[in-house]
Enzyme design. Structure first.
Site, mmCIF file in Angstrom:
data_model
loop_
_atom_site.group_PDB
_atom_site.id
_atom_site.type_symbol
_atom_site.label_atom_id
_atom_site.label_comp_id
_atom_site.label_asym_id
_atom_site.label_seq_id
_atom_site.Cartn_x
_atom_site.Cartn_y
_atom_site.Cartn_z
ATOM 1 N N ASN A 13 50.936 25.766 62.209
ATOM 2 C CA ASN A 13 49.696 25.431 62.904
ATOM 3 C C ASN A 13 50.033 24.570 64.131
ATOM 4 O O ASN A 13 50.647 23.511 63.994
ATOM 5 C CB ASN A 13 48.784 24.675 61.921
ATOM 6 C CG ASN A 13 47.457 24.284 62.538
ATOM 7 O OD1 ASN A 13 47.416 23.813 63.669
ATOM 8 N ND2 ASN A 13 46.388 24.449 61.795
ATOM 9 N N HIS A 16 47.941 20.566 66.979
ATOM 10 C CA HIS A 16 48.150 19.186 67.442
ATOM 11 C C HIS A 16 49.079 19.090 68.646
ATOM 12 O O HIS A 16 49.223 18.021 69.226
ATOM 13 C CB HIS A 16 48.524 18.292 66.269
ATOM 14 C CG HIS A 16 47.377 18.251 65.296
ATOM 15 N ND1 HIS A 16 46.146 17.733 65.646
ATOM 16 C CD2 HIS A 16 47.234 18.757 64.049
ATOM 17 C CE1 HIS A 16 45.302 17.898 64.637
ATOM 18 N NE2 HIS A 16 45.932 18.526 63.660
ATOM 19 N N ARG A 24 45.375 13.592 77.459
ATOM 20 C CA ARG A 24 45.498 13.193 78.863
ATOM 21 C C ARG A 24 44.845 14.187 79.812
ATOM 22 O O ARG A 24 44.952 14.031 81.020
ATOM 23 C CB ARG A 24 46.997 13.056 79.223
ATOM 24 C CG ARG A 24 47.676 11.871 78.586
ATOM 25 C CD ARG A 24 47.301 10.574 79.305
ATOM 26 N NE ARG A 24 47.862 10.528 80.637
ATOM 27 C CZ ARG A 24 49.069 10.039 80.926
ATOM 28 N NH1 ARG A 24 49.820 9.535 79.964
ATOM 29 N NH2 ARG A 24 49.509 10.030 82.151
ATOM 30 N N HIS A 49 43.222 26.591 65.089
ATOM 31 C CA HIS A 49 41.820 26.353 64.728
ATOM 32 C C HIS A 49 41.022 26.147 66.014
ATOM 33 O O HIS A 49 41.197 25.144 66.701
ATOM 34 C CB HIS A 49 41.763 25.100 63.833
ATOM 35 C CG HIS A 49 40.400 24.776 63.317
ATOM 36 N ND1 HIS A 49 40.165 23.720 62.464
ATOM 37 C CD2 HIS A 49 39.191 25.360 63.508
ATOM 38 C CE1 HIS A 49 38.878 23.667 62.168
ATOM 39 N NE2 HIS A 49 38.263 24.642 62.788
ATOM 40 N N ARG A 51 37.958 24.963 67.228
ATOM 41 C CA ARG A 51 36.827 24.180 66.720
ATOM 42 C C ARG A 51 35.621 24.358 67.621
ATOM 43 O O ARG A 51 35.750 24.601 68.820
ATOM 44 C CB ARG A 51 37.199 22.700 66.644
ATOM 45 C CG ARG A 51 38.294 22.399 65.639
ATOM 46 C CD ARG A 51 38.459 20.900 65.477
ATOM 47 N NE ARG A 51 37.292 20.303 64.877
ATOM 48 C CZ ARG A 51 37.193 19.968 63.592
ATOM 49 N NH1 ARG A 51 38.221 20.116 62.777
ATOM 50 N NH2 ARG A 51 36.079 19.456 63.125
ATOM 51 N N ARG A 55 38.083 20.429 70.375
ATOM 52 C CA ARG A 55 38.792 19.154 70.551
ATOM 53 C C ARG A 55 40.293 19.321 70.719
ATOM 54 O O ARG A 55 40.954 18.465 71.240
ATOM 55 C CB ARG A 55 38.464 18.174 69.422
ATOM 56 C CG ARG A 55 39.150 18.459 68.116
ATOM 57 C CD ARG A 55 38.890 17.351 67.114
ATOM 58 N NE ARG A 55 37.478 17.286 66.741
ATOM 59 C CZ ARG A 55 37.054 16.906 65.519
ATOM 60 N NH1 ARG A 55 37.908 16.525 64.606
ATOM 61 N NH2 ARG A 55 35.784 16.895 65.233
ATOM 62 N N HIS A 56 40.834 20.442 70.228
ATOM 63 C CA HIS A 56 42.256 20.685 70.515
ATOM 64 C C HIS A 56 42.455 22.075 71.125
ATOM 65 O O HIS A 56 42.577 22.195 72.339
ATOM 66 C CB HIS A 56 43.188 20.378 69.323
ATOM 67 C CG HIS A 56 42.673 20.734 67.960
ATOM 68 N ND1 HIS A 56 42.311 22.002 67.633
ATOM 69 C CD2 HIS A 56 42.485 19.980 66.843
ATOM 70 C CE1 HIS A 56 41.923 22.013 66.367
ATOM 71 N NE2 HIS A 56 42.005 20.806 65.859
ATOM 72 N N GLU A 76 41.684 30.086 62.591
ATOM 73 C CA GLU A 76 40.788 29.282 61.740
ATOM 74 C C GLU A 76 39.525 28.994 62.525
ATOM 75 O O GLU A 76 39.591 28.638 63.706
ATOM 76 C CB GLU A 76 41.447 27.948 61.381
ATOM 77 C CG GLU A 76 42.566 28.064 60.404
ATOM 78 C CD GLU A 76 43.191 26.706 60.130
ATOM 79 O OE1 GLU A 76 42.705 25.682 60.644
ATOM 80 O OE2 GLU A 76 44.191 26.676 59.428
ATOM 81 N N THR A 106 32.728 21.300 50.017
ATOM 82 C CA THR A 106 32.644 20.885 48.621
ATOM 83 C C THR A 106 33.213 19.471 48.549
ATOM 84 O O THR A 106 33.774 18.974 49.525
ATOM 85 C CB THR A 106 33.492 21.807 47.725
ATOM 86 O OG1 THR A 106 34.814 21.802 48.218
ATOM 87 C CG2 THR A 106 32.948 23.209 47.705
ATOM 88 N N THR A 107 33.101 18.855 47.384
ATOM 89 C CA THR A 107 33.536 17.458 47.241
ATOM 90 C C THR A 107 34.959 17.263 47.761
ATOM 91 O O THR A 107 35.256 16.283 48.424
ATOM 92 C CB THR A 107 33.524 17.052 45.745
ATOM 93 O OG1 THR A 107 32.624 17.899 45.060
ATOM 94 C CG2 THR A 107 33.156 15.607 45.574
ATOM 95 N N GLU A 157 42.668 30.340 50.720
ATOM 96 C CA GLU A 157 43.660 29.316 51.029
ATOM 97 C C GLU A 157 43.245 28.055 50.276
ATOM 98 O O GLU A 157 42.149 27.524 50.493
ATOM 99 C CB GLU A 157 43.730 29.057 52.533
ATOM 100 C CG GLU A 157 44.753 27.970 52.843
ATOM 101 C CD GLU A 157 45.239 27.965 54.286
ATOM 102 O OE1 GLU A 157 45.249 29.036 54.920
ATOM 103 O OE2 GLU A 157 45.608 26.881 54.747
ATOM 104 N N HIS A 200 47.255 22.208 54.186
ATOM 105 C CA HIS A 200 46.602 20.975 54.644
ATOM 106 C C HIS A 200 47.366 19.754 54.145
ATOM 107 O O HIS A 200 47.461 19.537 52.942
ATOM 108 C CB HIS A 200 45.127 20.858 54.232
ATOM 109 C CG HIS A 200 44.358 19.999 55.213
ATOM 110 N ND1 HIS A 200 44.420 18.627 55.217
ATOM 111 C CD2 HIS A 200 43.573 20.336 56.264
ATOM 112 C CE1 HIS A 200 43.678 18.152 56.215
ATOM 113 N NE2 HIS A 200 43.164 19.173 56.865
ATOM 114 N N HIS A 223 50.248 19.513 61.143
ATOM 115 C CA HIS A 223 50.272 18.131 61.623
ATOM 116 C C HIS A 223 51.618 17.456 61.374
ATOM 117 O O HIS A 223 52.193 16.836 62.279
ATOM 118 C CB HIS A 223 49.128 17.359 60.948
ATOM 119 C CG HIS A 223 48.934 15.985 61.470
ATOM 120 N ND1 HIS A 223 49.329 14.873 60.778
ATOM 121 C CD2 HIS A 223 48.408 15.548 62.638
ATOM 122 C CE1 HIS A 223 49.033 13.797 61.495
ATOM 123 N NE2 HIS A 223 48.473 14.177 62.619
#
Ligand code: PXP
Length: 250
Positions: A13, A16, A24, A49, A51, A55-56, A76, A106-107, A157, A200, A223
């Site tokens: 992935n 990042h 920047r 991903h 989003r 944001r990335h 993603e 979910t939780t 996944e 993850h 990450h």
């Protein structure tokens, strides 16, 4: 049912890399360049991903990845109309549906499939018809895994974030209980005919117990690898992850 195959794929992935670029507002570092390096270092696929808030990864990043990659792209995205039309335009190898809003989770943090089954079944139908392998990112929670099978997903996944957090916090008894839930859900998903992936928060310290589950066919890791690349370079960081994965899969 025994797992059919022992080969374990590594999806890298590259989100990042874009996070650092966007911090920047510069043109570098380029996620496509990272993706190509990852390919050379033995990644079996690239995960990105897109989003809703961009944001990335940006739309232009997805255009470039689709045009230039030799390995499959796993896109993603949230289950929104905008993302569906982007996916249908690009037709990536795989689309992984992930939660972006609190109420979609979910939780434990995976997609809330069980309570949104009808909508999600309709949402994924055109993606399946377009030839995308649809994957659903779920917590190690039986109702979610069963719902993912019912809506016609090809892949689940399993979310390893809780397991990795518990490991980092030194809460080893709870970590082992979560690992047990992940093991059970990998077996259940496989028995339901789903291909099983996981990801993850995985690091060199946490990857091997997950990689050892025979049903798991792919790990998606980002990450930690992008962080580790600061110290040893992206190629060597990926090569070490590959080595650890292969060590437990014989
Ligand atoms: N799998 C899914 C579904 C994800 O959403 C993410 C994070 O974007 C990952 C894997 C990779 O997680 P990490 O960057 O923590 O390795």
């Amino acid at each position: 049912m025994a797992a059919a195959q022992t080969t374990l794929r590594l999806g890298v992935n590259i989100d990042h890399v874009a996070t650092v670029r966007n911090a920047r507002g510069s043109a570098y570092p380029d996620p496509l360049r990272a993706a190509k390096l990852a390919e050379e270092a033995g990644a079996d696929g690239i995960t990105a991903h897109l989003r809703e808030d961009r944001r990335h990864i940006s739309d232009a990043d997805i255009d470039a990845l689709m045009a230039e990659l030799r390995v499959p792209l796993n896109l993603e995205m949230a289950a929104t109309a905008e993302m569906q039309s982007i996916a249908l335009r690009h037709k990536p190898h795989a689309v992984c549906l992930v939660p972006e809003k609190r109420e979609e989770r979910t939780t434990e943090g995976g997609l809330e499939v069980a309570k949104d089954e009808n909508r999600l079944a309709h949402f994924i139908a055109p993606l399946r018809e377009a030839g995308c392998r649809v994957s659903i990112f779920v917590a190690a929670d039986q109702p979610q895994v069963e719902a993912a099978a019912r809506i016609g997903a090809a892949v689940v996944e399993l979310h390893t974030g809780a397991y990795c957090d518990l490991h980092a916090e030194g809460r080893f008894a709870e970590r082992d209980a979560e690992l047990e839930r992940l093991r059970d859900m990998a077996a259940l998903a496989h028995d339901l005919g789903l291909e099983v992936h996981a990801g993850h928060g995985l690091t060199y310290d946490t990857v091997q117990p997950i990689a050892a589950f025979p049903q798991i066919m792919e790990l998606n890791i980002g990450h930690f690898l992008i962080g580790e690349a600061i110290f040893r370079g992206l190629g060597p960081a990926i090569a070490e992850m590959r080595r650890l994965m292969d060590e437990v899969r014989g």
